[in-house]
Every structure is written in structure tokens, then in C-alpha cells.
Design a protein around this motif. Structure first.
Motif, PDB file in Angstrom:
ATOM      1  N   GLU A  45      20.505  85.476  -5.946  1.00 27.47           N
ATOM      2  CA  GLU A  45      21.321  86.419  -6.701  1.00 27.47           C
ATOM      3  C   GLU A  45      20.433  87.497  -7.288  1.00 27.47           C
ATOM      4  O   GLU A  45      19.455  87.189  -7.962  1.00 27.47           O
ATOM      5  CB  GLU A  45      22.070  85.708  -7.844  1.00 27.47           C
ATOM      6  N   ASP A  53      22.277  90.234  -8.461  1.00 28.43           N
ATOM      7  CA  ASP A  53      23.291  90.842  -9.294  1.00 28.43           C
ATOM      8  C   ASP A  53      23.574  89.902 -10.465  1.00 28.43           C
ATOM      9  O   ASP A  53      23.481  88.690 -10.316  1.00 28.43           O
ATOM     10  CB  ASP A  53      24.566  91.027  -8.461  1.00 28.43           C
ATOM     11  N   HIS A  54      23.921  90.430 -11.586  1.00 24.41           N
ATOM     12  CA  HIS A  54      24.102  89.598 -12.776  1.00 24.41           C
ATOM     13  C   HIS A  54      25.544  89.650 -13.273  1.00 24.41           C
ATOM     14  O   HIS A  54      26.121  90.724 -13.404  1.00 24.41           O
ATOM     15  CB  HIS A  54      23.141  90.054 -13.880  1.00 24.41           C
ATOM     16  N   PRO A  55      26.126  88.486 -13.540  1.00 15.87           N
ATOM     17  CA  PRO A  55      27.511  88.433 -14.009  1.00 15.87           C
ATOM     18  C   PRO A  55      27.754  89.378 -15.178  1.00 15.87           C
ATOM     19  O   PRO A  55      26.953  89.461 -16.109  1.00 15.87           O
ATOM     20  CB  PRO A  55      27.687  86.971 -14.434  1.00 15.87           C
ATOM     21  N   GLY A  56      28.860  90.107 -15.069  1.00 17.64           N
ATOM     22  CA  GLY A  56      29.252  91.029 -16.132  1.00 17.64           C
ATOM     23  C   GLY A  56      28.766  92.447 -15.917  1.00 17.64           C
ATOM     24  O   GLY A  56      29.350  93.388 -16.457  1.00 17.64           O
ATOM     25  N   LYS A  57      27.707  92.643 -15.144  1.00  9.83           N
ATOM     26  CA  LYS A  57      27.185  93.996 -14.893  1.00  9.83           C
ATOM     27  C   LYS A  57      28.129  94.728 -13.934  1.00  9.83           C
ATOM     28  O   LYS A  57      28.870  94.109 -13.167  1.00  9.83           O
ATOM     29  CB  LYS A  57      25.772  93.945 -14.301  1.00  9.83           C
ATOM     30  N   ASP A  58      28.080  96.058 -13.955  1.00  7.41           N
ATOM     31  CA  ASP A  58      29.010  96.856 -13.150  1.00  7.41           C
ATOM     32  C   ASP A  58      28.972  96.492 -11.674  1.00  7.41           C
ATOM     33  O   ASP A  58      30.025  96.309 -11.050  1.00  7.41           O
ATOM     34  CB  ASP A  58      28.694  98.350 -13.299  1.00  7.41           C
ATOM     35  N   TRP A  65      28.051  93.749 -10.196  1.00  9.30           N
ATOM     36  CA  TRP A  65      28.611  92.410 -10.024  1.00  9.30           C
ATOM     37  C   TRP A  65      30.132  92.491 -10.070  1.00  9.30           C
ATOM     38  O   TRP A  65      30.820  91.882  -9.253  1.00  9.30           O
ATOM     39  CB  TRP A  65      28.071  91.484 -11.117  1.00  9.30           C
ATOM     40  N   ARG A  66      30.637  93.267 -11.015  1.00  6.33           N
ATOM     41  CA  ARG A  66      32.088  93.412 -11.154  1.00  6.33           C
ATOM     42  C   ARG A  66      32.691  94.070  -9.918  1.00  6.33           C
ATOM     43  O   ARG A  66      33.772  93.690  -9.459  1.00  6.33           O
ATOM     44  CB  ARG A  66      32.412  94.207 -12.414  1.00  6.33           C
ATOM     45  N   GLN A 122      32.776  91.455  -7.238  1.00  8.02           N
ATOM     46  CA  GLN A 122      33.838  90.475  -7.537  1.00  8.02           C
ATOM     47  C   GLN A 122      35.213  91.045  -7.231  1.00  8.02           C
ATOM     48  O   GLN A 122      36.122  90.311  -6.863  1.00  8.02           O
ATOM     49  CB  GLN A 122      33.765  90.046  -9.015  1.00  8.02           C
TER      50      GLN A 122
END
Length: 166
Positions: free
Chosen positions: A46, A48-53, A55-56, A59
Motif C-alpha cells: 500500500e 496510498d493511505h486511508p482517508g487521503k484524497d 485513497w478516496r 475507493q
């Protein structure tokens, strides 16, 4: 399009590949060589980090997410299957050499890293090897460098570059 030479640093886990590569990269950069590194990861990684643009965006369903700034660009692409090393290589341009960490089964010249605390047997046949980097002595008709000799290994890579160009 000019073919870029590729060398793979291979060795068992905890052999010191990454530590040696850090030193060799610095040495090659000091010599004016532009290079790319491809790190093979047998697991899911990974960046990409959860919550970052970005990542969003992924998702939400984007198949490719790119992030760009004045100094860097990263492209994150969802894949149905792992790309082959040659497919990854084909996406890289503008460098003098591509160095991989891993890919021990690929048909590329290799520098095998062996640290006696981790293992004492070669993974590769001598004809696959450009050199050996080890804290052990090897007599196999292949150049052997001490595992801390980043300068010597960088010189071996430069010789390979010159032979590739010639």
C-alpha cells in the motif's frame, strides 16, 4: 527506442540487498548515472493511505489514480494480474539503467547478495551472475565483492553499462 540495461539484485530475505542497494544507488548517482529501481513485493503493498484524497478516489472506483507535484509523480493502477518484469520495464524511460530488487527467476543479469548470517548457498547459477556481493569468499569465475564494497559494485555496473552500449 533505446533498450535500457537491467540488473537484478537478488538474495534471500535478510541478506542485505536493500542496505547494499542504498549505498550502490548513492555511488552511481555520484558518478552521474540516472537510474530507476523496481522493487518486487510478493505481498500486497500500500502506498496510498486511508482517508487521503487519492485513497478516496480509488475507493470510489477509479482504476488509475495519479498524484503529481513539482518534484514527484506517482501512478497507482489497479491490476487484474501482476505485470511481468518486462511489462514494468517497458513503462520506464529517461534513465541509463534499471536496477531491480528481487525478480530472482527472471532472465536478467544478477548481482547476488549473500550475508553469512542469513545463508551460505547461492540461489543462482554462475552463468546468471554479473557479480556476487558477500561477506564470504567465492571462487566461481564470477567477480566477488565484499558486501560493503559499494564502490567496487558500482564500478562493475559501470563496466556492464559500457559493454551494453558497445
Amino acid at each position: 527506442m533505446k533498450k535500457i540495461p537491467v540488473i537484478s539484485f537478488v538474495g534471500k530475505s535478510d541478506s542485505g540487498k536493500t542496505t547494499l542497494l542504498e549505498k550502490v544507488i548513492r555511488e552511481l548517482k555520484n558518478r552521474g548515472i540516472k537510474l530507476a529501481i523496481i522493487k518486487h513485493d510478493a505481498h500486497q503493498f500500500e502506498i496510498d493511505h486511508p482517508g487521503k484524497d487519492t485513497w478516496r478516489h480509488a475507493q470510489a472506483g477509479a482504476d488509475i489514480v495519479a498524484i503529481s507535484s513539482p518534484g514527484k509523480v506517482a501512478i497507482i493502477e489497479k491490476r487484474e494480474r501482476e505485470l511481468s518484469l518486462d511489462e514494468v520495464i517497458s513503462r520506464i524511460s529517461g534513465v541509463d539503467i534499471i536496477i531491480t530488487e528481487g525478480y530472482k527467476r527472471e532472465n536478467k543479469p544478477k548481482i547476488e547478495v549473500i550475508r553469512s548470517a542469513a545463508h551460505r548457498e547461492l540461489l543462482c547459477r554462475p552463468e546468471e551472475l554479473l557479480a556476487i556481493a558477500s561477506d564470504l569468499t567465492w571462487d566461481m569465475g564470477v567477480p566477488c565483492y565484499h558486501i560493503d564494497d559499494a564502490s567496487g559494485i558500482a564500478s562493475e555496473i559501470e563496466r556492464y553499462l559500457h559493454s551494453f552500449a558497445g
